[in-house]
Design a protein around this motif. Structure first.
Motif, short mmCIF file in Angstrom:
data_model
loop_
_atom_site.label_atom_id
_atom_site.label_comp_id
_atom_site.label_asym_id
_atom_site.label_seq_id
_atom_site.Cartn_x
_atom_site.Cartn_y
_atom_site.Cartn_z
N PRO A 87 38.79 -16.46 -79.41
CA PRO A 87 37.46 -15.94 -79.79
C PRO A 87 37.60 -14.75 -80.74
O PRO A 87 38.46 -13.90 -80.54
N GLU A 88 36.76 -14.71 -81.74
CA GLU A 88 36.82 -13.64 -82.74
C GLU A 88 35.83 -12.52 -82.43
O GLU A 88 35.92 -11.46 -83.04
N ALA A 89 34.91 -12.75 -81.53
CA ALA A 89 33.93 -11.72 -81.14
C ALA A 89 33.50 -12.00 -79.70
O ALA A 89 33.61 -13.13 -79.22
N THR A 90 33.00 -10.96 -79.04
CA THR A 90 32.59 -11.08 -77.63
C THR A 90 31.24 -10.42 -77.42
O THR A 90 30.98 -9.35 -77.95
N LEU A 91 30.42 -11.07 -76.63
CA LEU A 91 29.13 -10.51 -76.20
C LEU A 91 29.14 -10.44 -74.68
O LEU A 91 29.39 -11.45 -74.02
N ASP A 92 28.87 -9.25 -74.13
CA ASP A 92 28.84 -9.08 -72.69
C ASP A 92 27.39 -8.94 -72.23
O ASP A 92 26.71 -7.99 -72.60
N LEU A 93 26.92 -9.90 -71.45
CA LEU A 93 25.54 -9.92 -70.98
C LEU A 93 25.38 -9.36 -69.57
O LEU A 93 24.28 -9.37 -69.03
N HIS A 94 26.47 -8.87 -68.97
CA HIS A 94 26.42 -8.34 -67.60
C HIS A 94 25.28 -7.35 -67.43
O HIS A 94 25.11 -6.45 -68.24
N GLY A 95 24.51 -7.53 -66.38
CA GLY A 95 23.49 -6.57 -66.01
C GLY A 95 22.23 -6.62 -66.85
O GLY A 95 21.33 -5.81 -66.63
N MET A 96 22.16 -7.52 -67.81
CA MET A 96 20.95 -7.60 -68.64
C MET A 96 19.89 -8.44 -67.95
O MET A 96 20.20 -9.34 -67.19
N ARG A 97 18.65 -8.14 -68.25
CA ARG A 97 17.56 -9.00 -67.80
C ARG A 97 17.55 -10.23 -68.70
O ARG A 97 18.07 -10.22 -69.81
N SER A 98 16.92 -11.27 -68.23
CA SER A 98 16.89 -12.53 -68.95
C SER A 98 16.30 -12.37 -70.35
O SER A 98 16.83 -12.90 -71.32
N SER A 99 15.21 -11.61 -70.48
CA SER A 99 14.58 -11.44 -71.79
C SER A 99 15.48 -10.65 -72.75
O SER A 99 15.56 -10.96 -73.93
#
Length: 176
Positions: A87-99
């Protein structure tokens, strides 16, 4: 031979003497260990509600995610699942609300396409805090196939997040 060896280091001394002057073999293979890239902060330009292109459905999410569009070669799919394509980039969605996760995912995919990234990693987590099933994992599983730029996605290999992360294969055809 008795159960208690008189000289437990004797075997080691014999081995060391036999190996004296031996040189390690030289090889041109890649090291099996890879340094992980740190997640890059997501640039958040002012847009009118990114992520509106994603529709929500309620469906059961399997433990391991798998999706590929028709035409993806078997060898490419196999390499992708095994983590050969880094992977060349990473997005961490931990702890985010769905919206919030919806908007972040939309922006991240747009930026990754502009940067002409081929493979990206999305960390959605395993959903241990959820009552029934992992919410963000389910949403990611629903949202990604809705983007035409996403050719395939699958759960990351165990050493790179396992079922708590997904590798996404992007088409360079749609990049700016």
């Amino acid at each position: 031979m008795s159960s208690k060896d008189e000289n437990p280091d004797g075997d080691f001394d014999v081995f060391r003497e036999a190996m004296q002057g031996v040189q390690p073999l030289q090889h041109d293979k890649k090291s099996p260990w890879r340094k992980r890239k740190r997640p890059v902060p997501l640039e958040l330009p002012d847009q009118e509600r990114p992520g509106d292109e994603f529709a929500d459905t309620s469906a059961e999410t399997p433990d391991f995610l798998e999706f590929r569009r028709p035409g993806i070669q078997h060898r490419l799919w196999s390499d992708f699942q095994r983590g050969v394509i880094s992977p060349e980039a990473t997005l961490d969605l931990h702890g985010m609300r769905s919206s919030d996760a919806r908007q972040a995912l939309s922006r991240f995919l747009d930026q990754s396409l502009k940067a002409r990234h081929r493979c990206v990693r999305i960390i959605h987590g395993k959903g241990r805090g959820s009552d029934r099933q992992p919410v963000l994992k389910q949403k990611v599983n629903q949202w990604l196939p809705q983007r035409k730029e996403v050719l395939a996605f699958c759960s990351a290999p165990g050493w790179d997040g396992g079922s708590g992360a997904a590798y996404v294969l992007l088409s360079r055809k749609w990049g700016s």
